[in-house]
Scaffold this active site. Structure first.
Site, PDB file in Angstrom:
ATOM      1  N   SER A 134       0.862  -1.185   0.000  1.00 12.79           N
ATOM      2  CA  SER A 134       0.000   0.000   0.000  1.00 12.79           C
ATOM      3  C   SER A 134       0.892   1.225   0.000  1.00 12.79           C
ATOM      4  O   SER A 134       2.081   1.147   0.377  1.00 12.79           O
ATOM      5  CB  SER A 134      -0.893   0.002   1.247  1.00 12.79           C
ATOM      6  OG  SER A 134      -1.528   1.254   1.423  1.00 12.79           O
ATOM      7  N   TYR A 147      -2.588  -1.252  10.624  1.00 12.76           N
ATOM      8  CA  TYR A 147      -2.516  -1.628   9.208  1.00 12.76           C
ATOM      9  C   TYR A 147      -1.188  -1.197   8.588  1.00 12.76           C
ATOM     10  O   TYR A 147      -0.513  -1.995   7.922  1.00 12.76           O
ATOM     11  CB  TYR A 147      -3.671  -0.989   8.456  1.00 12.76           C
ATOM     12  CG  TYR A 147      -3.730  -1.333   6.987  1.00 12.76           C
ATOM     13  CD1 TYR A 147      -4.216  -2.567   6.558  1.00 12.76           C
ATOM     14  CD2 TYR A 147      -3.323  -0.415   6.017  1.00 12.76           C
ATOM     15  CE1 TYR A 147      -4.281  -2.883   5.209  1.00 12.76           C
ATOM     16  CE2 TYR A 147      -3.390  -0.721   4.665  1.00 12.76           C
ATOM     17  CZ  TYR A 147      -3.863  -1.950   4.272  1.00 12.76           C
ATOM     18  OH  TYR A 147      -3.927  -2.264   2.931  1.00 12.76           O
TER      19      TYR A 147
END
Length: 276
Positions: A134, A147
């Site tokens: 990401s 995360y």
């Protein structure tokens, strides 16, 4: 020349589904895996696509599933680690069990799958591992600590393995998407002490996700990475490139101020008790 075979995790929807469809359309054999394999739709009813049940948190199950994937079409040329879970919010209110669970999927899941796949990829002579991280694997954002830390860790694992596995003919690649419009969502853990910043961020993240590009651009980046014979490690997608570059170019104090003003309604969390 025989068709190449790719194993894709988390292929029941979103980025995984778009990636599986693209590889199949480009003439690859595709092993589309998911924990809930019954959720893989009718698009997989093709002779060059095989469905496979695999829970990346089950080490023994991963080993057996990867072996079956290699058997489906007579070998394994590529592995795409896409399966992921989301967890974000007020860190002091996040349980250790939830924190361990998100690491189990996002970091240990790819690690298990890679270890199981290495002998099969090495046997094909030119294997490749593509790990989907990401933009937040490069840039930490407020209230995203659980995360983001899994993605930072996967970036480090991948960079290190790129040298180690490169020595035996296996390339390692990272794809770092920006915002993607899919059904993927975070489990948000709220704590009123951090309002209004936290609730404001949750609202903005939901609004941004609804307006984001779909997963097709990320699938294109994954396909490009898998076919790139060079030593390049990182590939951006869905607008992550300019922000990562800006993060590198701006002085840290300027970058951090920009992130705080963009993602938080207030510069600091709510306070209780004494100040220091």
């Amino acid at each position: 020349m025989s068709m190449k075979t790719v194993l894709i995790t988390g292929a029941s929807s979103g980025i995984g589904e778009a990636t599986a469809r693209l590889f199949a359309a480009k003439g690859w054999n595709v092993v589309a895996s998911a924990r809930a394999v019954e959720r893989i739709g009718g698009w997989a009813n093709q002779p060059n696509i095989a469905r496979l049940a695999m829970d990346v948190t089950d080490e023994a199950g991963v080993r057996m599933a990867v072996a079956r994937a290699a058997e489906c079409f007579g070998g394994l040329d590529a592995l795409v680690n896409n399966a992921g879970a989301g967890l974000a919010g007020a860190f002091e209110s996040i349980s250790e069990a939830d924190l361990k669970a998100v690491f189990d999927v996002n970091l240990f899941g790819p690690a298990r799958t890679i270890r199981a796949a290495i002998p099969h990829l090495r046997a094909c002579g030119s294997g490749v591992v593509v790990n989907v991280t990401s933009i937040t694997g490069r840039i930490g954002l407020p209230f995203m600590a659980p995360y983001d830390s899994t993605k930072f860790a996967l970036e480090g694992l991948s960079e290190s393995l790129s040298y180690e596995l490169g020595a035996v003919g296996i390339r390692v690649k990272l794809v770092e998407p920006g915002g993607v419009r899919t059904r993927f969502s975070h489990k948000w853990v709220r704590n009123a002490l951090y309002n209004p910043a936290l609730d404001g961020l949750i609202d903005r993240m939901a609004s941004g996700a609804a307006k984001a590009k779909g997963p097709e651009g990320v699938a294109q980046a994954i396909f490009k990475a898998a076919g790139d014979p060079s030593a390049r490690l990182r590939y951006t997608a869905n607008g992550s490139g300019p922000l990562i570059l800006l993060n590198r170019l701006l002085p840290p104090s300027v970058w951090r101020g920009m992130v705080a003003s963009s993602f938080l309604k207030t510069g600091r969390a709510g306070r209780t008790g004494r100040s220091r």
